[in-house]
Design an enzyme around this catalytic site. Structure first.
Site, PDB file in Angstrom:
ATOM      1  N   SER A   1       0.827  -1.212   0.000  1.00 51.10           N
ATOM      2  CA  SER A   1       0.000   0.000   0.000  1.00 51.10           C
ATOM      3  C   SER A   1       0.858   1.258   0.000  1.00 51.10           C
ATOM      4  O   SER A   1       2.013   1.246   0.408  1.00 51.10           O
ATOM      5  CB  SER A   1      -0.920   0.013   1.229  1.00 51.10           C
TER       6      SER A   1
HETATM    7  N1  SAH Z   1      -0.604  -4.768   4.031  1.00 48.11           N
HETATM    8  C1  SAH Z   1       0.045  -5.228   2.836  1.00 48.11           C
HETATM    9  C2  SAH Z   1      -0.792  -4.951   1.625  1.00 48.11           C
HETATM   10  C3  SAH Z   1      -0.959  -6.158   0.769  1.00 48.11           C
HETATM   11  S1  SAH Z   1      -2.226  -6.047  -0.453  1.00 48.11           S
HETATM   12  C4  SAH Z   1       1.437  -4.669   2.713  1.00 48.11           C
HETATM   13  O1  SAH Z   1       1.862  -3.906   3.570  1.00 48.11           O
HETATM   14  O2  SAH Z   1       2.138  -5.031   1.791  1.00 48.11           O
HETATM   15  C5  SAH Z   1      -3.559  -6.849   0.355  1.00 48.11           C
HETATM   16  C6  SAH Z   1      -3.397  -8.305   0.646  1.00 48.11           C
HETATM   17  O3  SAH Z   1      -4.646  -8.798   1.118  1.00 48.11           O
HETATM   18  C7  SAH Z   1      -3.038  -9.189  -0.550  1.00 48.11           C
HETATM   19  O4  SAH Z   1      -1.816  -9.821  -0.309  1.00 48.11           O
HETATM   20  C8  SAH Z   1      -4.182 -10.200  -0.618  1.00 48.11           C
HETATM   21  O5  SAH Z   1      -3.771 -11.504  -0.982  1.00 48.11           O
HETATM   22  C9  SAH Z   1      -4.705 -10.166   0.803  1.00 48.11           C
HETATM   23  N2  SAH Z   1      -6.056 -10.667   0.997  1.00 48.11           N
HETATM   24  C10 SAH Z   1      -7.160 -10.496   0.220  1.00 48.11           C
HETATM   25  N3  SAH Z   1      -8.210 -11.147   0.761  1.00 48.11           N
HETATM   26  C11 SAH Z   1      -7.771 -11.734   1.916  1.00 48.11           C
HETATM   27  C12 SAH Z   1      -8.366 -12.536   2.919  1.00 48.11           C
HETATM   28  N4  SAH Z   1      -9.658 -12.913   2.866  1.00 48.11           N
HETATM   29  N5  SAH Z   1      -7.615 -12.949   3.950  1.00 48.11           N
HETATM   30  C13 SAH Z   1      -6.304 -12.614   4.042  1.00 48.11           C
HETATM   31  N6  SAH Z   1      -5.672 -11.857   3.119  1.00 48.11           N
HETATM   32  C14 SAH Z   1      -6.396 -11.417   2.071  1.00 48.11           C
END
Ligand code: SAH
Length: 267
Positions: free
Chosen positions: A110
């Site tokens: 993000s």
């Molecule tokens: N906080 C992260 C952002 C990653 S993007 C960072 O700092 O890099 C969001 C993430 O949410 C993705 O990796 C995606 O696979 C995950 N995601 C989506 N649905 C999800 C769920 N139901 N449970 C866990 N993770 C999920």
């Protein structure tokens, strides 16, 4: 993405000069790369600011403050965590730009301003314990682990859940050398929350669904807060804040955001 509404009272005063106290996160930096990384045959050197990305990060923090992030603990955490440690080598020069970057499997780390904004909202509404830190926090969507580590600076414990095995492993590898004792990574479907760590002082999500799952509200402590993106209007998302008290649940819709979708199941 629409700019967040201006918030009063900034810029926050932060001292990033040489006289500043060492950031809380002195301990969250990885050990230096092996000597071979800069030895003969290594890739062409990065531009000077990227070879030593610390000044770039200080600039990023100043920008966050100028844009209205006022919580000193949040600014401290953003200044303490090496974002460049979480992106692939070719993206390191962009690590402190205010932009989302790919982390593989179609997912993104993000934007720093969004991480800081959500962390600040959590700090404003979540349950605080000793030293003004948040209590236990659930982080939905670990991705590369960056936000989990930022939250680890602000909360007593962080449970961070990811549904994609490959990213969960990547986050593990990213965090391992940092030896952070209070960030726990879980492979699982965050739509169901993570009951074992409940009740949570705060819950934060980096993926947006149609609504805030009931399980998150159930696993939130009274006095706690959820900060998450949800679908809002045709092909748009908005940040939502859910506050839970014994009197009931209060949901507040904030600015437009742009997150990856919240999906169910493990893959
Ligand atoms: N906080 C992260 C952002 C990653 S993007 C960072 O700092 O890099 C969001 C993430 O949410 C993705 O990796 C995606 O696979 C995950 N995601 C989506 N649905 C999800 C769920 N139901 N449970 C866990 N993770 C999920």
């Amino acid at each position: 993405m629409a700019a967040p509404p201006p918030r009063p009272g900034f810029p926050a005063r932060i001292d990033l000069g040489s006289g500043a106290k060492p950031p809380v996160g002195a301990a969250v930096r990885p050990p230096p790369p092996p000597a071979s990384a800069s030895g003969p045959g290594a890739a062409a050197p990065l531009p000077s600011q990227s070879r030593d990305p610390i000044p770039a990060r200080a600039r990023m923090v100043q920008l966050l403050a100028a844009e209205g992030i006022r919580d000193a603990q949040v600014l401290g955490a953003m200044g303490a965590v090496d974002r460049h440690h979480f992106v692939d080598g070719a993206l390191v020069p962009q690590a402190y730009e205010d932009t989302a970057l790919p982390i593989g499997l179609g997912q993104t780390i993000s934007k720093p301003s969004v991480v800081a904004r959500m962390a600040e909202l959590l700090m404003q509404g979540g349950l605080r314990g000793e030293g003004g830190r948040l209590g236990r926090v659930l982080d939905i969507g670990t991705g590369c682990g960056y936000q989990a580590l930022v939250l680890g600076q602000l909360a007593s414990e962080v449970y961070s859940i990811e549904r994609l095995r490959e990213l969960h492993e990547k986050a593990r590898a990213n965090l391992r050398p940092l030896r952070v004792a209070n960030v726990h990574l879980i492979l699982g479907d965050g739509m169901a929350g993570f009951a074992k760590g409940a009740p949570y002082a705060g819950i934060i999500a980096a993926a947006g669904g149609e609504a805030v799952p009931e399980a998150w509200i159930e696993q939130l402590a009274y006095g706690g807060r959820i900060v998450a993106p949800i679908v809002h209007g045709p092909s748009q998302q908005a940040l939502v804040v859910v506050d839970k008290s014994r009197q009931g649940i209060q949901q507040t819709i904030l600015e437009t955001v742009n997150f990856v979708p919240l999906k169910s199941g493990i893959a």
